[in-house]
Design a protein around this motif. Structure first.
Motif: not given
Ligand code: AMP
Ligand code: MG
Length: 375
Positions: A83, A216, A251, A253
């Motif tokens: 990450n 995000r 992504s 994360g």
């Protein structure tokens, strides 16, 4: 005679347990003191770790071009190596040293939103250390809008890799105390510049694809992005009301547990009246089972609950204030020792999209949507 040198005893104690002595510097957020910034920048240049305020949340900084420093950054946070952190720059010229194929659309976004809470994902140059980008072909870049962050990056003279300054999985820190609670003994220094003002992390937008893709939601609203670049694709993870398989994550994360208080949280979504009556029903159930229950409510509804603890995120009419309060309240609930947190939902307009994304993740997707009775 032998005189005890307390300073040394202290240092040896920390070293014996593999811990660092975390120094805290008070800094003026409007006019950061040159001396504190100088000391913090020296730590970054020497490969150390410094937490600092940005306008979103506190970041934990390391020299992005020093692979050992970035490895230490991951270790301090217990962050999974897959990450990657966001890399922070103090001026746009820094982007062209790290990113390739900076499109006119990306340039427009930088012009419009930087410095500010917007992270852009670009195709990266090959000489960025692998660990800094978790082996991805892309790099996430941002220019923060905070005088302390700006001064630190500028004085360090290097791009600064800085994920949020919390232990992985925990709510992001919006005060230096939150950073201290999570990372004391694990990092070299904290620049304490007071509470951060936005309170949720930056928006992450992938500009290596066209139309750009929102990875995000965060401090820059989708509506504001649409105004500047027109169409923005939403990654399915953002709109999803359930946990998606990790391999679909664009992504990294996205697939990790995030923002969660230690206390279990259940999110109740829907129109206010329905949500309120469902939460009241759940409080009764909890009490029947002898459980302590907390409610995360809003200014408009908090009065209506009888529970062990009731906290208000703020007013529905001021979503920005709700965003600013959210992570602090999640941390506060852990100190209250309740067995369960029941959270209301808010509209996804403006920063509401980021707030609801964080609440869904904080709940581990334990979401209840009570049926709306028509009639
Ligand atoms: P944090 O630094 O803790 O606010 O998290 C940074 C976020 O940016 C995480 O969700 C990362 O997965 C995401 N991120 C960082 N680098 C990239 C990248 N190259 N591509 C996509 N997402 C990224
Ligand atoms: Mg984070």
């Amino acid at each position: 005679m032998f005189a005890l040198d307390f300073k040394n005893v202290h240092t040896h104690f920390f070293m014996a347990f593999g811990m660092k002595q975390t120094r805290v510097f008070q800094v003026n957020p409007e006019e950061p003191q040159t001396e504190a910034i100088g000391e913090a920048a020296a730590i970054i240049k020497a490969g150390g770790l410094v937490a600092f305020p940005t306008e979103t949340v506190y970041g934990l900084g390391a020299d992005a071009l020093n692979a050992d420093a970035v490895r230490a950054l991951f270790a301090a946070k217990n962050r999974p190596l897959d990450n990657p952190p966001i890399v922070h720059v103090a001026d746009v010229s820094g982007v062209y040293k790290l990113a390739q194929e900076v499109t006119p659309k990306a340039e427009l976004l930088m012009k419009q939103f930087w410095p500010g809470p917007l992270t852009l994902v670009f195709k990266r140059y090959p000489d960025v250390p692998m660990v800094t980008t978790a082996g991805l072909e892309t790099i996430a870049l941002r220019m923060p809008n905070h005088k302390v962050a700006f001064a630190l990056i500028k004085e360090s003279g290097v791009p600064v890799a800085a994920p949020s300054a919390n232990l992985a999985g925990a709510p992001s820190p919006t005060t230096a105390q939150h950073v201290f609670d999570d990372l004391n003994g694990r990092i070299d220094a904290i620049l304490d510049g007071g509470p951060t003002c936005i309170g949720v992390e930056s928006t992450v937008l992938d500009v290596s694809v066209d139309p750009p893709m929102l990875l995000r939601p965060g401090g820059t609203s989708l509506e504001a992005l649409n105004k500047v670049v027109g169409e923005v694709q939403l990654h399915p993870f953002i709109t999803s009301l359930a946990e998606l398989p990790a391999e679909k994550a664009r992504s990294p994360g996205m697939k990790h547990k995030h923002y969660a208080p230690k206390t279990p949280l259940v999110l109740v979504e829907g129109p206010s009246v329905v949500v309120m009556s469902k939460i009241k029903e759940l409080i009764s159930l909890c009490w029947f089972e002898d459980k302590q229950v907390g409610v995360l409510a809003t200014d408009e509804t908090a009065w209506a609950y009888e529970a062990d603890v009731v906290k208000s995120m703020g007013s529905h009419r001021n979503v920005d204030a709700i965003a600013a309060n959210l992570f602090r309240l999640l941390r506060e609930f852990d100190a209250e020792n309740v067995d369960l947190i029941l959270s209301e939902s808010i509209s996804i307009e403006g920063l509401g999209l980021a707030v609801m994304n964080r609440l869904r993740k904080a709940s581990g997707y334990k979401i209840i949507r009570p049926a709306v009775v028509q009639g």
